[in-house]
Design a protein around this motif. Structure first.
Motif, PDB file in Angstrom:
ATOM      1  N   LYS A 233       4.508   7.651 -33.502  1.00  0.00           N
ATOM      2  CA  LYS A 233       5.248   8.349 -32.403  1.00  0.00           C
ATOM      3  C   LYS A 233       6.176   7.488 -31.774  1.00  0.00           C
ATOM      4  N   LYS A 237      10.883   7.839 -31.757  1.00  0.00           N
ATOM      5  CA  LYS A 237      11.875   7.794 -30.673  1.00  0.00           C
ATOM      6  C   LYS A 237      12.996   7.084 -31.221  1.00  0.00           C
ATOM      7  N   LYS A 240      15.071   8.881 -33.563  1.00  0.00           N
ATOM      8  CA  LYS A 240      16.050   9.983 -32.914  1.00  0.00           C
ATOM      9  C   LYS A 240      17.304   9.310 -32.676  1.00  0.00           C
ATOM     10  N   LYS A 241      17.366   8.064 -32.092  1.00  0.00           N
ATOM     11  CA  LYS A 241      18.457   7.246 -31.984  1.00  0.00           C
ATOM     12  C   LYS A 241      19.361   7.163 -33.157  1.00  0.00           C
TER      13      LYS A 241
END
Ligand code: ADP
Ligand code: ARG
Length: 457
Positions: A233, A237, A240-241
């Motif tokens: 998880k 993040k 996503k970047k």
């Protein structure tokens, strides 16, 4: 009287707990293993507390100490008593027997070679347990060349007396060598260009990967299922970047069946997974690797396992394999410097993302689970056809020739896989530590040249 009861019951019971836990194989969920250790440790602490309180009638040194502090100091005293009596070893007597046997039968197993019973006895119970987990893969797999994996990023410091000579032996380094990181290839090849057509070769499949681990997480051998999912998880993040950047985009492929009962939006089918393995994008079933299995690195498979791949398919980040992250660039081409330089750019981008801090050691550079990957964590490889050196259908002769050239030979499916039917193998410089990144890619180019000269003889 009460202390006698404690001595007679709690202490043996605690030892039974610890022995059971230490005998637990990786089939046992890591959580229950830890619970057993805690219970055992608590029992020993309690036994020590009561017996010492009765004897000393609570000494002034203890006044003002918290219960936790008292237990800790009792624990330390108990460790010293155990050390003096030599009983620390007896908790692990089954393991010690196996270690002695493999030490004698397999002198090439470095973890067994450097396992020193005197050092082990002095560690004290909690560290002994961690240390056993580190070397378990070695005594359960006698043919190991290393035979150990770190469980936490700082294990190389905590157990330096064991690791340092082992690392310097494997990497052929002097006692004072210190790792230096350097990616500047401007003075490598022809002004930084490493073109295999200049060696008379066609387009090759080229790949450069590095192993990386984040501070703040256990290494994979010591993660439980919850931590593996938490790590995935955290990485989502970061992905996503990357996905938001035009240079990368891409998608995440996850094997995690569910997120604690909730749906995993990136979950792929078995068919897709097999397709990705065949395309060299995803890693193989780790549960089938006995070395990783013994180390607990394959535990909870396939939770917390997967990868991100860029839109142009060349940039890949594995999560949840032998290292928390394996970051790589791969393509078919002729200039080795292209995958190298793109990987460096990707690493800089990934490390600039909030929450991503790669674990490093002052002495050994980037920290990896296996001591073989320390330093650069880099394996730079090409798939190359050498039908003459593999004419017997095996990699035997190729390995004998490639070894002295500083090259490792693997099969076309990676480590521990067979060579291709047409004589294609995976070659890469063996060195990873006390060598600069730019030297590794230079060594691959030179290695290809040398190996092809042998192939043509
Ligand atoms: P690692 O390289 O991370 O140590 P492996 O040796 O198991 O692990 O290789 C992982 C995957 O990468 C395998 O599918 C292997 O075939 C693939 N691979 C390695 N080098 C190349 C290359 N030069 N071209 C294509 N695939 C490669
Ligand atoms: N643990 C195995 C051994 O000691 C493999 C070590 C090298 N390979 C690796 N994937 N780290 O022989």
């Amino acid at each position: 009287m009460f202390s006698n009861i404690i001595r007679k019951t709690a202490k043996p019971a605690a030892r039974t707990f610890i022995r059971k836990a230490s005998n637990a194989t990786t089939k046992q969920p890591a959580n229950s293993k830890r619970l057993l250790y805690s219970l055992g440790g608590f029992g020993l602490g309690a036994a020590a507390t009561y017996s010492t309180m009765e004897q000393n009638n609570t000494t002034p040194r203890m006044a003002g100490q918290s219960i936790y502090g008292m237990l800790e100091s009792f624990g330390d005293r108990l460790d010293r008593i155990e050390e003096a009596l030599g009983v620390g070893l007896s908790v692990f007597s089954d393991e010690i027997q196996k270690i002695r046997a493999v030490k004698a039968s397999n002198p090439g197993n470095r973890a067994m070679k450097y396992f020193d019973e005197g050092y082990f006895a002095k560690l004290g119970l909690p560290l002994q347990q961690v240390f056993m987990d580190i070397v378990r893969t070695g005594f359960e797999n006698a043919d190991s060349g290393l035979g150990c994996y770190a469980m936490k990023p700082d294990d190389y410091e905590t157990f330096a007396d064991f690791f340092d000579p082992l690392i310097r032996d494997y990497h052929g380094a002097s006692p004072d060598a210190v790792h230096v990181t350097d990616w500047d290839i401007s003075d490598v090849g022809e002004n930084g260009v490493l073109d295999v057509t200049k060696l008379g070769l066609p387009t090759l499949s080229m790949r450069v990967r590095v192993g990386r681990n984040l501070t703040g997480f256990n290494l994979p051998g010591n993660m439980d299922r919850a931590e593996r999912v938490r790590f995935e998880k955290a990485m989502l993040k970061a992905f996503k970047k990357l996905q938001a950047m035009p240079e990368y985009g891409g998608q995440v492929y996850s094997l995690t069946p569910d997120f604690d009962g909730a749906k995993n939006p990136n979950k792929i089918s078995d068919a897709k997974y097999n397709e990705l393995v065949k395309a060299h994008v995803m890693f193989k079933d780790m549960d089938a690797d006995p070395y990783l299995k013994s180390a607990g690195i394959a535990s909870d498979w396939p939770y917390g396992r997967g990868c991100w791949q860029s839109d142009d398919k060349q940039c890949i980040i594995w999560f949840g394999e032998e290292d928390q992250l394996r970051i790589m660039c791969m393509k078919k081409g002729t200039k080795l410097n292209e995958v190298f330089t793109r990987l460096k750019g990707m690493l800089d981008t990934v490390e600039s993302i909030e929450g991503v801090k790669f674990a490093r050691s002052d002495k050994y550079g980037y920290v990896t689970s296996c001591p073989s990957n320390l330093g650069t964590g880099m394996r730079a490889s090409v798939h190359i056809k050498i039908p003459n050196l593999t004419s017997d259908g095996t990699d035997k002769k190729a390995k004998a020739i490639a070894g002295p050239l500083g090259l490792s030979v693997r099969g076309v499916g990676g480590e521990h896989t067979p060579i291709g039917a047409d004589g294609t193998v995976d070659i890469s410089p063996r060195a990873r530590l006390f060598i600069k990144e730019k030297e590794i890619i230079g060594a691959l180019y030179k290695g290809i040249q040398n190996l092809m000269a042998e192939e043509k003889k």
